[in-house]
Design a protein around this motif. Structure first.
Motif, short mmCIF file in Angstrom:
data_model
loop_
_atom_site.label_atom_id
_atom_site.label_comp_id
_atom_site.label_asym_id
_atom_site.label_seq_id
_atom_site.Cartn_x
_atom_site.Cartn_y
_atom_site.Cartn_z
N ARG A 120 3.20 16.81 15.53
CA ARG A 120 2.09 16.91 16.47
C ARG A 120 1.41 15.56 16.60
N GLU A 121 1.09 15.17 17.84
CA GLU A 121 0.39 13.91 18.08
C GLU A 121 -1.12 14.14 18.05
N VAL A 122 -1.82 13.24 17.32
CA VAL A 122 -3.27 13.35 17.16
C VAL A 122 -3.93 12.17 17.85
N ASP A 123 -5.01 12.41 18.57
CA ASP A 123 -5.75 11.34 19.25
C ASP A 123 -6.77 10.74 18.28
N PRO A 124 -6.64 9.46 17.90
CA PRO A 124 -7.58 8.85 16.95
C PRO A 124 -9.01 8.78 17.46
N SER A 125 -9.21 8.87 18.75
CA SER A 125 -10.57 8.78 19.30
C SER A 125 -11.42 9.97 18.90
N HIS A 126 -10.79 11.04 18.42
CA HIS A 126 -11.53 12.23 18.02
C HIS A 126 -11.95 12.20 16.56
N PHE A 127 -11.61 11.10 15.86
CA PHE A 127 -11.97 11.01 14.45
C PHE A 127 -13.50 10.90 14.31
N GLY A 128 -14.02 11.40 13.20
CA GLY A 128 -15.45 11.36 12.96
C GLY A 128 -15.90 10.04 12.35
N ARG A 129 -17.21 9.97 12.03
CA ARG A 129 -17.80 8.74 11.52
C ARG A 129 -17.24 8.37 10.15
N LEU A 130 -17.10 9.36 9.26
CA LEU A 130 -16.58 9.08 7.92
C LEU A 130 -15.13 8.59 7.97
N ALA A 131 -14.36 9.15 8.88
CA ALA A 131 -12.98 8.70 9.04
C ALA A 131 -12.93 7.26 9.54
N ALA A 132 -13.85 6.92 10.43
CA ALA A 132 -13.92 5.55 10.95
C ALA A 132 -14.30 4.56 9.84
N GLN A 133 -15.23 4.98 8.97
CA GLN A 133 -15.59 4.12 7.84
C GLN A 133 -14.42 3.93 6.89
N THR A 134 -13.67 4.98 6.68
CA THR A 134 -12.47 4.87 5.84
C THR A 134 -11.48 3.88 6.43
N ALA A 135 -11.28 3.99 7.75
CA ALA A 135 -10.36 3.06 8.43
C ALA A 135 -10.84 1.62 8.28
N LYS A 136 -12.14 1.42 8.43
CA LYS A 136 -12.69 0.07 8.30
C LYS A 136 -12.48 -0.47 6.89
N SER A 137 -12.70 0.37 5.89
CA SER A 137 -12.52 -0.06 4.49
C SER A 137 -11.07 -0.42 4.20
N VAL A 138 -10.15 0.39 4.70
CA VAL A 138 -8.72 0.12 4.47
C VAL A 138 -8.30 -1.16 5.17
N ILE A 139 -8.79 -1.37 6.39
CA ILE A 139 -8.44 -2.60 7.12
C ILE A 139 -8.93 -3.83 6.36
N ASN A 140 -10.17 -3.78 5.89
CA ASN A 140 -10.70 -4.93 5.14
C ASN A 140 -9.89 -5.19 3.87
N GLN A 141 -9.50 -4.12 3.19
CA GLN A 141 -8.72 -4.27 1.97
C GLN A 141 -7.35 -4.88 2.26
N LYS A 142 -6.71 -4.39 3.32
CA LYS A 142 -5.39 -4.92 3.69
C LYS A 142 -5.49 -6.38 4.11
N LEU A 143 -6.53 -6.71 4.88
CA LEU A 143 -6.71 -8.10 5.31
C LEU A 143 -6.96 -9.01 4.11
N SER A 144 -7.75 -8.53 3.15
CA SER A 144 -8.03 -9.32 1.95
C SER A 144 -6.75 -9.57 1.17
N GLN A 145 -5.93 -8.56 1.02
CA GLN A 145 -4.66 -8.72 0.30
C GLN A 145 -3.73 -9.69 1.04
N ALA A 146 -3.67 -9.54 2.35
CA ALA A 146 -2.81 -10.43 3.14
C ALA A 146 -3.29 -11.87 3.07
N GLU A 147 -4.62 -12.06 3.08
CA GLU A 147 -5.16 -13.41 3.01
C GLU A 147 -4.90 -14.04 1.65
N LYS A 148 -4.99 -13.24 0.58
CA LYS A 148 -4.68 -13.74 -0.75
C LYS A 148 -3.23 -14.21 -0.83
N MET A 149 -2.32 -13.41 -0.31
CA MET A 149 -0.91 -13.78 -0.33
C MET A 149 -0.66 -15.02 0.49
#
Length: 447
Positions: A120-149
């Motif tokens: 089933r395809e899910v539309d990300p635009s329907h995600f709530g505020r907490l899900a958006a914060q989770t996405a932001k946290s994961v992106i920052n973590q991934k960017l930090s790891q990539a920058e370290k490497m």
């Protein structure tokens, strides 16, 4: 099409130096984490609703696991985002987010049976505020790891090279420096006493190594390493970069003086002149970068005696006596040149020893003559003792007693070699003209 999203990724790629594909993969991972967070929230809301309806006994276990099959995809051209979740056909639906009934499945396709899965395809635009914060946290973590490497890979390949930087601030005894896409640390033991690390001052640094500090890559730099002088001359002197002139060795006491030995692989090019430059412009550029540190450029010579003589400049060397086995050299200079050869607090002799990798013992002409006289006295005493022993052994004790008075008389007449100045002068002249080890003291005595 989300062109603004793609442009933002390209700008981030340019600023951070992280490849766009890495950024997209990080965002895809963040979308998956955000949907799982949303899925968890919906499950909790559903459980609360069941409690109110008195159906808490039918609670199902959370399916928030990494192997739940949820995936995300971002179109590299348009920037469109899609999240996909597998749905399982069941007889009785417990979780509408991951299950569907057989009736619902047949409405989609009559060939579906119990236990089958579809996506089933899910539309990300329907995600709530907490899900958006989770996405932001994961992106920052991934960017930090990539920058370290990226920092570790980039600067690991630049160890031993130069980096231009801007002084940011002092932290205790360390200096923090911005060297472009990373921040470097200048430890106290790698600083030069002539440097003034004022805020936003531009300087060039030698990259020592890439270290780890608090799980982050830290670039260690230096202003006192001899390699800094080498790299600065490589930038200032084209002949060094072309391989015509070679820097053989460098001895440095940062903030005070440096000695550098160079040689030319082209007989038509003067190595020292190439490094000094017209009117001293090239060497002066390096001195300016090092804030006035003195630099002596000397010609390297395959003859170690000549090389040691040059290394002790500006003092003039009269003679060098080598000990190949011990890799040491005794250097004789004129009396008035002794302090110049040793240098202030022994610096000139110390740098010369580092430059040549030989132990150097400096003596004045007077000290050397006294040393030769002392050596001759010792050899003379040994020769007399050996002569007496030979006579005693050859003629027996009776003969020795017979001539004991005669020998005592001879020794009294020669109580000191200083009483025979002619003999001393002849031995010293022989030592000056030949290797001291080759001079036959006993023959000179007999002569």
């Amino acid at each position: 099409m989300n062109h603004e999203f793609i442009e933002a990724l390209r700008l981030l790629e340019k600023e951070r130096g992280i490849e766009m594909e890495t950024l997209i993969e990080a965002i895809e991972g963040a979308l998956v984490a955000a949907y799982r967070r949303e899925f968890e929230i919906r499950s909790k809301d559903r459980d609360k609703s069941r409690e109110r309806e008195g159906t808490a006994g039918q609670e199902s276990e959370s399916k928030h696991v990494d192997s739940d099959g949820i995936t995300a995809h971002i179109d590299r051209r348009t920037g469109e985002m899609r999240v996909y979740q597998p749905m399982t056909v069941v007889e009785e639906v417990q979780d509408p987010n991951s299950e569907l009934s057989l009736e619902q499945a047949h409405a989609l396709s009559p060939d579906l049976e119990l236990g089958d899965q579809l996506v089933r395809e899910v539309d990300p635009s329907h995600f709530g505020r907490l899900a958006a914060q989770t996405a932001k946290s994961v992106i920052n973590q991934k960017l930090s790891q990539a920058e370290k490497m990226r920092i570790h890979e980039e600067f690991s390949g630049r160890v031993g090279g130069l980096a231009s930087g801007i002084v940011q601030r002092r932290d205790r005894n360390e200096v923090l420096v911005d060297i472009g896409r990373a921040q470097a640390v200048l430890p106290y033991n790698q600083q030069s006493r002539l440097d003034n690390y004022t805020f936003r001052k531009h300087m060039r640094f030698y990259i020592l190594k890439v270290d780890q500090r608090e799980h982050r890559p830290v670039i260690m730099i230096s202003r006192s390493h001899p390699g800094l002088v080498r790299r600065l001359f490589e930038q200032e002197v084209p002949e060094i970069g072309a391989g015509i002139v070679e820097i053989v060795s460098i001895a440095r006491e940062a903030g005070s003086r440096t000695k550098m030995a160079v040689t030319s692989h082209d007989k038509n090019i003067d190595a020292v002149g190439a490094c000094v430059g017209q009117r001293g412009m090239r060497v002066q550029s390096v001195i300016t970068e090092l804030n006035g540190e003195k630099i002596d450029v000397i010609e390297w010579d395959p003859d170690i005696a000549e090389f040691i003589s040059s290394a002790l400049s500006p003092a003039r060397v009269m003679r060098v006596v080598l000990d190949e086995e011990d890799q040491s050299a005794r250097v004789i200079v004129a009396d008035h040149q002794l302090s110049l050869a040793i240098g202030k607090e022994g610096q000139n002799a110390r740098l010369a020893a580092k430059l040549t990798e030989w132990k150097i013992d400096i003596k004045s002409e007077t000290q050397y003559r006294e040393l030769l006289e002392a050596s001759w006295i010792s050899d003379f005493d040994e020769a007399v003792a050996a002569d007496e022993a030979e006579r005693e052994e050859a003629m027996g004790d009776d003969y020795f007693d017979e001539y004991d008075d005669e020998l005592n008389g001879v020794s009294q007449s020669m109580t000191s070699p200083a009483s025979s100045p002619g003999i001393i002068e002849s031995v010293i002249e022989a030592l000056d003209e030949n290797d001291p080890d080759e001079v036959d003291v006993e023959n000179n005595l007999q002569g």
